[in-house]
Design a protein around this motif. Structure first.
Motif, PDB file in Angstrom:
ATOM      1  N   ALA A  10       0.843  -1.199   0.000  1.00 14.71           N
ATOM      2  CA  ALA A  10       0.000   0.000   0.000  1.00 14.71           C
ATOM      3  C   ALA A  10       0.870   1.237   0.000  1.00 14.71           C
ATOM      4  CB  ALA A  10      -0.909   0.009   1.226  1.00 14.71           C
ATOM      5  N   SER A  11       0.297   2.330  -0.451  1.00 14.35           N
ATOM      6  CA  SER A  11       0.980   3.615  -0.432  1.00 14.35           C
ATOM      7  C   SER A  11       1.273   4.026   1.000  1.00 14.35           C
ATOM      8  CB  SER A  11       0.103   4.681  -1.099  1.00 14.35           C
ATOM      9  OG  SER A  11       0.603   5.969  -0.833  1.00 14.35           O
ATOM     10  N   GLY A  12       2.417   4.661   1.201  1.00 13.99           N
ATOM     11  CA  GLY A  12       2.772   5.144   2.521  1.00 13.99           C
ATOM     12  C   GLY A  12       1.840   6.216   3.025  1.00 13.99           C
ATOM     13  N   ARG A  13       1.079   6.852   2.123  1.00 11.15           N
ATOM     14  CA  ARG A  13       0.167   7.918   2.521  1.00 11.15           C
ATOM     15  C   ARG A  13      -1.140   7.381   3.079  1.00 11.15           C
ATOM     16  NH1 ARG A  13       2.060  12.648   3.444  1.00 11.15           N
ATOM     17  NH2 ARG A  13      -0.003  13.515   3.041  1.00 11.15           N
ATOM     18  N   LYS A  14      -1.403   6.078   2.903  1.00 16.53           N
ATOM     19  CA  LYS A  14      -2.662   5.516   3.365  1.00 16.53           C
ATOM     20  C   LYS A  14      -2.655   5.361   4.884  1.00 16.53           C
ATOM     21  CE  LYS A  14      -4.218   3.028  -0.750  1.00 16.53           C
ATOM     22  NZ  LYS A  14      -4.638   1.722  -1.299  1.00 16.53           N
ATOM     23  N   LEU A  67       6.485  12.761   7.926  1.00 21.25           N
ATOM     24  CA  LEU A  67       7.418  13.018   9.019  1.00 21.25           C
ATOM     25  C   LEU A  67       6.708  13.047  10.372  1.00 21.25           C
ATOM     26  CD1 LEU A  67      10.230  13.666  10.036  1.00 21.25           C
ATOM     27  CD2 LEU A  67       9.790  16.092   9.542  1.00 21.25           C
ATOM     28  N   LYS A  68       5.544  13.678  10.423  1.00 18.96           N
ATOM     29  CA  LYS A  68       4.807  13.771  11.680  1.00 18.96           C
ATOM     30  C   LYS A  68       4.420  12.390  12.190  1.00 18.96           C
ATOM     31  CE  LYS A  68       0.569  15.710  13.660  1.00 18.96           C
ATOM     32  NZ  LYS A  68      -0.652  16.505  13.373  1.00 18.96           N
ATOM     33  N   VAL A  90       7.897   6.578  16.280  1.00 10.84           N
ATOM     34  CA  VAL A  90       9.190   6.320  16.925  1.00 10.84           C
ATOM     35  C   VAL A  90       9.133   6.695  18.400  1.00 10.84           C
ATOM     36  CG1 VAL A  90      11.631   6.959  16.969  1.00 10.84           C
ATOM     37  CG2 VAL A  90      10.498   6.559  14.780  1.00 10.84           C
ATOM     38  N   ASP A  91       8.445   7.786  18.717  1.00  9.32           N
ATOM     39  CA  ASP A  91       8.296   8.192  20.112  1.00  9.32           C
ATOM     40  C   ASP A  91       7.503   7.154  20.900  1.00  9.32           C
ATOM     41  OD1 ASP A  91       8.576  10.059  22.299  1.00  9.32           O
ATOM     42  OD2 ASP A  91       6.457  10.567  22.022  1.00  9.32           O
ATOM     43  N   GLU A  92       6.470   6.570  20.287  1.00 13.39           N
ATOM     44  CA  GLU A  92       5.677   5.530  20.949  1.00 13.39           C
ATOM     45  C   GLU A  92       6.522   4.281  21.200  1.00 13.39           C
ATOM     46  OE1 GLU A  92       2.246   4.809  18.561  1.00 13.39           O
ATOM     47  OE2 GLU A  92       1.264   6.689  19.129  1.00 13.39           O
ATOM     48  N   ALA A 103      12.043  11.841  20.189  1.00 14.00           N
ATOM     49  CA  ALA A 103      11.188  12.139  21.341  1.00 14.00           C
ATOM     50  C   ALA A 103      11.044  13.645  21.530  1.00 14.00           C
ATOM     51  CB  ALA A 103      11.767  11.498  22.605  1.00 14.00           C
ATOM     52  N   ALA A 104      12.154  14.382  21.330  1.00  8.76           N
ATOM     53  CA  ALA A 104      12.104  15.837  21.452  1.00  8.76           C
ATOM     54  C   ALA A 104      11.225  16.449  20.368  1.00  8.76           C
ATOM     55  CB  ALA A 104      13.520  16.413  21.378  1.00  8.76           C
ATOM     56  N   LEU A 105      11.311  15.910  19.140  1.00  5.10           N
ATOM     57  CA  LEU A 105      10.463  16.399  18.052  1.00  5.10           C
ATOM     58  C   LEU A 105       8.986  16.139  18.338  1.00  5.10           C
ATOM     59  CD1 LEU A 105      12.557  15.293  14.936  1.00  5.10           C
ATOM     60  CD2 LEU A 105      12.116  17.637  15.686  1.00  5.10           C
ATOM     61  N   ALA A 106       8.689  14.970  18.912  1.00  9.16           N
ATOM     62  CA  ALA A 106       7.303  14.641  19.250  1.00  9.16           C
ATOM     63  C   ALA A 106       6.769  15.590  20.316  1.00  9.16           C
ATOM     64  CB  ALA A 106       7.211  13.191  19.739  1.00  9.16           C
ATOM     65  N   GLU A 107       7.594  15.891  21.308  1.00  9.51           N
ATOM     66  CA  GLU A 107       7.186  16.828  22.352  1.00  9.51           C
ATOM     67  C   GLU A 107       6.969  18.226  21.770  1.00  9.51           C
ATOM     68  OE1 GLU A 107       6.154  18.379  26.013  1.00  9.51           O
ATOM     69  OE2 GLU A 107       6.353  16.291  25.376  1.00  9.51           O
ATOM     70  N   PHE A 108       7.836  18.621  20.855  1.00 12.34           N
ATOM     71  CA  PHE A 108       7.697  19.918  20.182  1.00 12.34           C
ATOM     72  C   PHE A 108       6.380  19.992  19.418  1.00 12.34           C
ATOM     73  CE2 PHE A 108       8.657  22.444  16.252  1.00 12.34           C
ATOM     74  CZ  PHE A 108       8.726  23.684  16.865  1.00 12.34           C
ATOM     75  N   GLU A 109       6.022  18.912  18.713  1.00 12.79           N
ATOM     76  CA  GLU A 109       4.766  18.876  17.970  1.00 12.79           C
ATOM     77  C   GLU A 109       3.572  18.982  18.914  1.00 12.79           C
ATOM     78  OE1 GLU A 109       1.892  18.503  14.968  1.00 12.79           O
ATOM     79  OE2 GLU A 109       4.009  19.068  14.912  1.00 12.79           O
TER      80      GLU A 109
END
Length: 202
Positions: A39-43, A74-75, A81-83, A116-122
């Motif tokens: 499947a497409s990665g966008r699905k 990316l989001k 990865v954070d999970e 993890a830092a990027l996830a917290e930033f989001e």
């Protein structure tokens, strides 16, 4: 224990999983512990990935061929990865731009920390946008938050309000901070009670 995941974006056979499968097995992933999607990665719906994530247990390592095989964008990748990190599940990327990610190494653990830092930033950005949106709504006289659910007191207020024939159902719903759909579940447009309304009062 290592668990593998692989994905190709076309289902017409023009792309093969063989290259990814060979790489995962060469890294020590049992062929019976490899999950796959065509499947497409966008699905959003990827049953193979969903099954893979359910199978992973603390102490396991998720092995993927390239980083772009895992996340929709990316989001989504940062969140996944954070999970994994929060559940004490490792990640190993075999090739491509993410090949430095291997949580059995110091560098890999550092990259996990960056995710993890990027996830917290989001999360902070989302919270900030939500607070700003609610403040703007309040400034315009609108209340924020989840629409109110129906209870006995609210139902009686709605009945009383609709006795005034100059007031519409939409106006009453707005005053009570609920949707017209919710109001119509219990009342008719003229304010008379429907069966769910009688049940609520009883």
């Amino acid at each position: 224990m290592k668990i593998g995941y692989m994905r190709v974006s076309k289902t017409d056979g023009s792309q093969s999983l063989d290259l990814q499968s060979d790489a995962l097995r060469a890294d020590g992933v049992d062929k019976n512990r490899i999950y796959r999607d065509m499947a497409s990665g966008r699905k959003d719906h990827r049953p193979g990935l969903e099954s893979c994530l359910k199978a992973l247990q603390p102490g396991n390592t998720l092995v993927i061929w390239k980083l772009d095989r895992l996340g929709r964008d990316l989001k989504h990748l940062v969140t996944l990865v954070d999970e994994l990190n929060s559940k004490n599940i490792g990640l190993k990327v075999l090739t491509g731009a993410g090949a430095q990610i291997d949580t059995s190494t110091a560098n890999g653990k550092l990259v996990f920390g960056i995710f993890a830092a990027l996830a917290e930033f989001e999360r902070e950005l989302i919270a900030e946008r939500t607070r700003a949106g609610l403040a703007a709504a309040r400034a315009r006289g609108r209340k924020g938050g989840r629409p109110r659910k129906m209870d006995k007191a609210t139902l009686m207020m709605a009945v009383k309000a609709l006795e005034d024939k100059s007031i519409t159902v939409q106006e009453v719903a707005k005053r009570l901070n609920m949707t017209t759909t919710t109001l119509y579940m219990y009342l008719n447009g003229d304010g008379s009670m429907k069966e769910p309304g009688y049940k609520l009062l009883s």
